[in-house]
Design an enzyme around this catalytic site. Structure first.
Site, PDB file in Angstrom:
ATOM      1  N   ASP A   1       0.838  -1.205   0.000  1.00 35.13           N
ATOM      2  CA  ASP A   1       0.000   0.000   0.000  1.00 35.13           C
ATOM      3  C   ASP A   1       0.871   1.252   0.000  1.00 35.13           C
ATOM      4  O   ASP A   1       1.984   1.240   0.527  1.00 35.13           O
ATOM      5  CB  ASP A   1      -0.906  -0.032   1.244  1.00 35.13           C
ATOM      6  CG  ASP A   1      -2.063   0.953   1.138  1.00 35.13           C
ATOM      7  OD1 ASP A   1      -2.314   1.470   0.026  1.00 35.13           O
ATOM      8  OD2 ASP A   1      -2.707   1.213   2.161  1.00 35.13           O
TER       9      ASP A   1
ATOM     10  N   HIS B   1       2.925   3.464  -8.912  1.00 35.33           N
ATOM     11  CA  HIS B   1       2.785   2.034  -9.217  1.00 35.33           C
ATOM     12  C   HIS B   1       4.051   1.509  -9.902  1.00 35.33           C
ATOM     13  O   HIS B   1       4.485   0.389  -9.638  1.00 35.33           O
ATOM     14  CB  HIS B   1       1.560   1.796 -10.099  1.00 35.33           C
ATOM     15  CG  HIS B   1       0.259   2.128  -9.425  1.00 35.33           C
ATOM     16  ND1 HIS B   1      -0.026   1.738  -8.142  1.00 35.33           N
ATOM     17  CD2 HIS B   1      -0.842   2.824  -9.853  1.00 35.33           C
ATOM     18  CE1 HIS B   1      -1.239   2.161  -7.798  1.00 35.33           C
ATOM     19  NE2 HIS B   1      -1.745   2.833  -8.822  1.00 35.33           N
TER      20      HIS B   1
ATOM     21  N   LEU C   1      11.665 -20.236  -4.215  1.00 28.04           N
ATOM     22  CA  LEU C   1      10.547 -19.405  -3.748  1.00 28.04           C
ATOM     23  C   LEU C   1       9.318 -19.566  -4.650  1.00 28.04           C
ATOM     24  O   LEU C   1       9.453 -19.573  -5.877  1.00 28.04           O
ATOM     25  CB  LEU C   1      10.994 -17.931  -3.766  1.00 28.04           C
ATOM     26  CG  LEU C   1       9.904 -16.890  -3.508  1.00 28.04           C
ATOM     27  CD1 LEU C   1       9.520 -16.873  -2.026  1.00 28.04           C
ATOM     28  CD2 LEU C   1      10.382 -15.488  -3.917  1.00 28.04           C
TER      29      LEU C   1
HETATM   30  C1  FPP Z   1      -1.807   0.186  -3.423  1.00 29.10           C
HETATM   31  O1  FPP Z   1      -1.372   1.505  -3.502  1.00 29.10           O
HETATM   32  C2  FPP Z   1      -1.285  -0.610  -4.506  1.00 29.10           C
HETATM   33  C3  FPP Z   1      -2.020  -1.185  -5.496  1.00 29.10           C
HETATM   34  C4  FPP Z   1      -3.475  -1.029  -5.584  1.00 29.10           C
HETATM   35  C5  FPP Z   1      -1.443  -1.964  -6.572  1.00 29.10           C
HETATM   36  C6  FPP Z   1      -0.154  -2.662  -6.306  1.00 29.10           C
HETATM   37  C7  FPP Z   1       0.599  -2.702  -7.559  1.00 29.10           C
HETATM   38  C8  FPP Z   1       1.949  -2.648  -7.672  1.00 29.10           C
HETATM   39  C9  FPP Z   1       2.843  -2.645  -6.526  1.00 29.10           C
HETATM   40  C10 FPP Z   1       2.613  -2.523  -8.975  1.00 29.10           C
HETATM   41  C11 FPP Z   1       2.575  -3.656  -9.901  1.00 29.10           C
HETATM   42  C12 FPP Z   1       2.512  -5.006  -9.338  1.00 29.10           C
HETATM   43  C13 FPP Z   1       3.154  -6.060  -9.879  1.00 29.10           C
HETATM   44  C14 FPP Z   1       2.939  -7.416  -9.325  1.00 29.10           C
HETATM   45  C15 FPP Z   1       4.089  -5.934 -10.980  1.00 29.10           C
HETATM   46  P1  FPP Z   1      -2.437   2.669  -3.576  1.00 29.10           P
HETATM   47  O2  FPP Z   1      -2.547   3.080  -4.991  1.00 29.10           O
HETATM   48  O3  FPP Z   1      -3.722   2.249  -2.948  1.00 29.10           O
HETATM   49  O4  FPP Z   1      -1.741   3.773  -2.703  1.00 29.10           O
HETATM   50  P2  FPP Z   1      -2.461   4.935  -1.872  1.00 29.10           P
HETATM   51  O5  FPP Z   1      -3.251   4.255  -0.785  1.00 29.10           O
HETATM   52  O6  FPP Z   1      -1.318   5.718  -1.349  1.00 29.10           O
HETATM   53  O7  FPP Z   1      -3.320   5.689  -2.840  1.00 29.10           O
END
Ligand code: FPP
Length: 255
Positions: A30, A47, A141
């Site tokens: 997150d 992201h 893994l």
């Molecule tokens: C939460 O941050 C994250 C996500 C909803 C997506 C996670 C995706 C990645 C880490 C990138 C790609 C993944 C892979 C497997 C290659 P948020 O956007 O909710 O953050 P915020 O709460 O600060 O808005």
């Protein structure tokens, strides 16, 4: 060299005794949006940086000898984000898989996916299937990507499967137990997480592995996911290694 004999290299400075390593680490990644916001960048940049953390953490977990790493990459609820963000996340997933599979193979990593995978765009499903296939024979893994994943939806799917089996006579109601439920979850071949990490300081489980985290140790860090790298992982494992797990019983020294 056959996969079973691929060498295990540990060049991470680990202070944690191997006996206290979690077998399965699950992470709620997150804070990508906030990370980008703090820098005046579009959310997509958060992201993108988050995908670099994925790379670093997968590598570190492999080096440490952790058995399973489950990453909450896209939740059932994430479909309600703006269309452009959903599409960017799907492209990022495909890009990651295209770029990383060869490297994952070199590191003896196996790939699995949990969630309602059929809801993903077809190109992402194809890429995922290709990756799973290419890495199937590895035995280091296991990287588990939770995609279009929701813990409640997973339980609904399991209940439907049980109801079907009861209806056809394949399962007796008296035989429904924790094991028969576990065996119908998306994670049927995966041990429950020992350590659940959540980044960006939120104290929530957010519909992640609801059944499976019953006895997981929880580590919440204020670090935003794009800043979560090897040192932060080691800190989480160090925290875990100091916990006394009782699984509802009493500690041996209190018995
Ligand atoms: C939460 O941050 C994250 C996500 C909803 C997506 C996670 C995706 C990645 C880490 C990138 C790609 C993944 C892979 C497997 C290659 P948020 O956007 O909710 O953050 P915020 O709460 O600060 O808005």
């Amino acid at each position: 060299m056959p996969a079973a004999q691929k060498p295990f290299s540990c060049n991470v400075d680990v202070t944690t005794p191997a006996a206290n390593l979690p077998r399965h680490v699950a992470i709620i990644m997150d804070g990508n949006g906030r990370w980008a916001n703090q820098r005046g960048l579009p959310r997509l940049e958060g992201h993108r940086a988050g995908a670099e953390s994925v790379r670093a953490i997968v590598r570190a977990c492999g080096e440490l000898g952790i058995g399973y790493l489950t990453l909450y990459a896209f939740s059932s609820e994430n479909w309600s984000r703006p269309k452009a963000e959903v599409s960017a996340l799907m492209h990022l997933l495909e890009f990651y898989l295209q770029r990383e599979v060869a490297e994952l193979d070199k590191s003896n990593v196996r790939l699995a996916a949990i969630g309602r995978i059929h809801e993903l765009p077809e190109s992402a499903q194809r890429q995922l299937q290709k990756g799973i296939e290419a890495l199937r024979k590895n035995n280091g893994l296991t990287l588990v990507l939770a995609l279009s994943y929701g813990g409640r939806a997973e339980i609904v799917d399991a209940v439907r499967s049980i109801a079907r089996d009861v209806k056809t006579g394949a399962l007796d109601i008296a035989d429904i137990n924790e094991d028969s439920i576990s065996q119908r979850l998306y994670t049927r071949d995966i041990p429950d997480p020992d350590l659940l990490v959540r980044t960006s300081g939120e104290m929530r489980v957010s519909n992640f592995l609801l059944w499976q985290v019953s006895y997981a140790e929880i580590h919440v860090t204020d670090t935003l996911w794009p800043d979560f790298r090897k040192p932060q992982l080691l800190a989480a494992i160090d925290d875990y290694s100091k916990r006394q797990r009782r699984f509802g019983g009493v500690a041996p020294n209190e018995a």
